[in-house]
Write an enzyme that holds these catalytic residues in place. Structure first.
Site, PDB file in Angstrom:
ATOM      1  N   TYR A 180      42.075  13.902 -66.777  1.00 45.37           N
ATOM      2  CA  TYR A 180      41.689  14.874 -65.932  1.00 45.37           C
ATOM      3  C   TYR A 180      40.582  15.531 -67.321  1.00 45.37           C
ATOM      4  O   TYR A 180      39.374  16.054 -66.519  1.00 45.37           O
ATOM      5  CB  TYR A 180      42.818  16.332 -66.084  1.00 45.37           C
ATOM      6  CG  TYR A 180      42.429  17.594 -65.528  1.00 45.37           C
ATOM      7  CD1 TYR A 180      42.273  17.812 -64.180  1.00 45.37           C
ATOM      8  CD2 TYR A 180      42.144  18.472 -66.420  1.00 45.37           C
ATOM      9  CE1 TYR A 180      41.849  18.928 -63.646  1.00 45.37           C
ATOM     10  CE2 TYR A 180      41.768  19.861 -65.953  1.00 45.37           C
ATOM     11  CZ  TYR A 180      41.565  19.927 -64.689  1.00 45.37           C
ATOM     12  OH  TYR A 180      41.498  21.356 -63.969  1.00 45.37           O
ATOM     13  N   LYS A 184      36.540  16.266 -66.158  1.00 50.93           N
ATOM     14  CA  LYS A 184      36.010  17.573 -66.214  1.00 50.93           C
ATOM     15  C   LYS A 184      34.793  17.579 -67.349  1.00 50.93           C
ATOM     16  O   LYS A 184      33.798  18.021 -66.982  1.00 50.93           O
ATOM     17  CB  LYS A 184      36.922  18.516 -66.555  1.00 50.93           C
ATOM     18  CG  LYS A 184      38.054  18.829 -65.598  1.00 50.93           C
ATOM     19  CD  LYS A 184      37.359  19.261 -64.214  1.00 50.93           C
ATOM     20  CE  LYS A 184      38.511  19.239 -63.211  1.00 50.93           C
ATOM     21  NZ  LYS A 184      37.751  19.861 -61.896  1.00 50.93           N
TER      22      LYS A 184
HETATM   23  N1  LIG Z   1      43.911  26.462 -62.234  1.00 49.40           N
HETATM   24  C1  LIG Z   1      43.601  26.087 -63.390  1.00 49.40           C
HETATM   25  O1  LIG Z   1      44.243  26.669 -64.402  1.00 49.40           O
HETATM   26  C2  LIG Z   1      42.194  25.547 -63.474  1.00 49.40           C
HETATM   27  C3  LIG Z   1      41.769  25.428 -64.750  1.00 49.40           C
HETATM   28  C4  LIG Z   1      40.554  25.120 -64.906  1.00 49.40           C
HETATM   29  C5  LIG Z   1      39.808  24.489 -64.083  1.00 49.40           C
HETATM   30  N2  LIG Z   1      40.507  24.499 -62.587  1.00 49.40           N
HETATM   31  C6  LIG Z   1      39.786  23.576 -61.517  1.00 49.40           C
HETATM   32  O2  LIG Z   1      39.470  24.493 -60.483  1.00 49.40           O
HETATM   33  C7  LIG Z   1      39.423  23.849 -59.410  1.00 49.40           C
HETATM   34  C8  LIG Z   1      40.473  24.544 -58.414  1.00 49.40           C
HETATM   35  O3  LIG Z   1      41.909  24.445 -58.957  1.00 49.40           O
HETATM   36  P1  LIG Z   1      42.950  25.406 -58.316  1.00 49.40           P
HETATM   37  O4  LIG Z   1      43.916  25.750 -59.594  1.00 49.40           O
HETATM   38  O5  LIG Z   1      42.657  26.370 -57.460  1.00 49.40           O
HETATM   39  O6  LIG Z   1      43.967  24.357 -57.617  1.00 49.40           O
HETATM   40  P2  LIG Z   1      44.756  24.201 -56.361  1.00 49.40           P
HETATM   41  O7  LIG Z   1      45.514  25.407 -56.229  1.00 49.40           O
HETATM   42  O8  LIG Z   1      45.812  22.908 -56.562  1.00 49.40           O
HETATM   43  O9  LIG Z   1      43.838  23.934 -55.276  1.00 49.40           O
HETATM   44  C9  LIG Z   1      42.923  22.790 -55.265  1.00 49.40           C
HETATM   45  C10 LIG Z   1      42.382  22.761 -53.982  1.00 49.40           C
HETATM   46  O10 LIG Z   1      41.444  21.129 -53.968  1.00 49.40           O
HETATM   47  C11 LIG Z   1      41.854  20.870 -52.706  1.00 49.40           C
HETATM   48  N3  LIG Z   1      41.932  19.134 -52.756  1.00 49.40           N
HETATM   49  C12 LIG Z   1      43.148  18.635 -53.726  1.00 49.40           C
HETATM   50  N4  LIG Z   1      42.898  17.374 -53.466  1.00 49.40           N
HETATM   51  C13 LIG Z   1      42.078  17.060 -52.566  1.00 49.40           C
HETATM   52  C14 LIG Z   1      41.362  15.882 -51.931  1.00 49.40           C
HETATM   53  N5  LIG Z   1      41.853  14.920 -52.262  1.00 49.40           N
HETATM   54  N6  LIG Z   1      40.576  16.085 -51.014  1.00 49.40           N
HETATM   55  C15 LIG Z   1      39.976  17.502 -50.586  1.00 49.40           C
HETATM   56  N7  LIG Z   1      40.360  18.561 -51.182  1.00 49.40           N
HETATM   57  C16 LIG Z   1      41.254  18.539 -51.953  1.00 49.40           C
HETATM   58  C17 LIG Z   1      43.131  21.549 -52.224  1.00 49.40           C
HETATM   59  O11 LIG Z   1      43.344  21.347 -50.715  1.00 49.40           O
HETATM   60  P3  LIG Z   1      44.520  20.567 -49.964  1.00 49.40           P
HETATM   61  O12 LIG Z   1      45.576  20.330 -50.752  1.00 49.40           O
HETATM   62  O13 LIG Z   1      44.736  21.730 -48.817  1.00 49.40           O
HETATM   63  O14 LIG Z   1      43.798  19.380 -49.324  1.00 49.40           O
HETATM   64  C18 LIG Z   1      42.835  22.926 -52.553  1.00 49.40           C
HETATM   65  O15 LIG Z   1      42.204  23.462 -51.672  1.00 49.40           O
HETATM   66  C19 LIG Z   1      39.915  22.307 -59.812  1.00 49.40           C
HETATM   67  O16 LIG Z   1      38.947  21.546 -59.494  1.00 49.40           O
HETATM   68  C20 LIG Z   1      40.661  22.483 -60.973  1.00 49.40           C
HETATM   69  O17 LIG Z   1      40.365  21.345 -61.624  1.00 49.40           O
HETATM   70  C21 LIG Z   1      41.627  24.885 -62.582  1.00 49.40           C
END
Ligand SMILES: NC(=O)c1ccc[n+]([C@@H]2O[C@H](COP(=O)([O-])OP(=O)(O)OC[C@H]3O[C@@H](n4cnc5c(N)ncnc54)[C@H](OP(=O)(O)O)[C@@H]3O)[C@@H](O)[C@H]2O)c1
Length: 288
Positions: A180, A184
């Site tokens: 991951y 990133k």
């Molecule tokens: N949460 C954190 O602490 C955090 C911190 C730093 C960075 N981020 C980054 O922020 C972004 C969003 O994170 P989040 O926490 O909101 O994640 P999340 O709640 O797991 O949501 C992930 C989103 O990505 C979509 N997705 C996942 N796999 C996919 C695929 N193979 N094809 C198309 N869409 C896909 C999911 O849609 P479906 O499952 O409906 O397809 C969902 O809408 C990510 O890139 C993550 O790495 C998150």
């Protein structure tokens, strides 16, 4: 080449620079979490929004929120782990909305177990090629394909912004999350390099690097008191981010800013967690 955008004048004022009235946006991973918050924030700012996730049904609540703000929502389904999907999403969004000025490529994954849901947080020596390819495929390969497809579309917009949702894990060490973190970090590098390469076409490219944000992705941690406490002990602000706090940055990024990795992590990346002498509790994870 696009004409340079005019500086903010008295007609719109500084707050007006956050408005994106009439702009057309694509948000990937818009079904929940940070992506949903970004899509709603963009609609609040005046954008019509194309929403992408693996299934259109999962996007219904986000679409309703966009439409409640008087903006158009377009639903696009596609698995970004499959080559060709990122291009199809960009082209589908541009066709449905009549162009694109803002792309927030937010979809991303942690490695998951065979059930496709349980995150694998484990020493690198216990990881395998499958997990590596799963994460690099969705987080990095799809980002590259999406950027390639978005360039000609965004170049038509006078105020284009491309945001890659990276992570603080891309700028600091993240043991137990090596694949991951590598994906990133590569997103940060890709965004910064494209920012330089595309600056004279008027396209701003910025990686956004959130820290621990309360979403489905992190439910394994924020629903566990001891693990959440341990993680927050490394966060000087001492709390989880709300997805809206990350989304707010996507309205700020389409300004006079390009190639900037905006780290929004409550201080997590400060030296030694910036804990000012507060001892960190021992990790419950085994050292790799
Ligand atoms: N949460 C954190 O602490 C955090 C911190 C730093 C960075 N981020 C980054 O922020 C972004 C969003 O994170 P989040 O926490 O909101 O994640 P999340 O709640 O797991 O949501 C992930 C989103 O990505 C979509 N997705 C996942 N796999 C996919 C695929 N193979 N094809 C198309 N869409 C896909 C999911 O849609 P479906 O499952 O409906 O397809 C969902 O809408 C990510 O890139 C993550 O790495 C998150």
């Amino acid at each position: 080449m696009n004409a340079p955008a005019p500086p903010p004048g008295p007609a719109i004022g500084v707050l007006g620079t956050f408005r994106l009235d009439g702009a057309r946006a694509l948000v990937t991973g818009a079904s929940r979490g940070i992506g949903r918050a970004c899509a709603v924030a963009l609609a609040d700012a005046g954008c019509d929004v194309a929403l992408a996730a693996r299934s259109a049904e999962a996007l219904a609540a986000t679409a309703a929120a966009v439409e409640a703000r008087g903006r158009k929502a377009v639903l696009l389904a596609g698995d970004l782990g499959v080559p060709g999907t990122a291009r199809a999403l960009v082209e589908g969004a541009a066709a449905a909305l009549g162009g694109l000025g803002v792309v927030v490529h937010n979809a991303g994954v942690l490695p998951t177990a065979a059930d496709g849901a349980t995150p694998v947080v484990a020493p690198f020596t216990e990881s395998d090629r499958h997990g590596w390819e799963q994460v690099i495929g969705v987080n990095l390969h799809a980002s590259a394909e999406l950027c390639r497809a978005a360039h000609p579309v965004l170049a038509e917009s006078p105020r284009a912004s491309l945001v890659l949702m990276s992570s603080v894990a891309g700028v600091i060490a993240a043991p137990l999350l090596e694949a991951y973190a590598a994906s990133k970090a590569a997103q940060v590098s890709l965004a910064r390099t494209l920012a330089a390469a595309w600056a004279r076409t008027g396209i701003r490219v910025n990686p956004l690097c959130p820290g621990w944000t309360r979403t489905d992705m992190t439910s394994f941690a924020h629903t566990s008191g001891p693990l959440s406490d341990w993680l927050l002990a490394h966060v000087p602000l001492g709390r989880w981010a709300h997805p809206d706090e990350v989304a707010a940055a996507t309205l700020f990024l389409p300004s006079y800013l390009t190639g900037h990795a905006l780290v929004l992590d409550g201080g997590l990346s400060l030296a030694d967690g910036g804990l000012a002498g507060i001892p960190k509790p021992p990790s419950s994870f085994a050292a790799p």
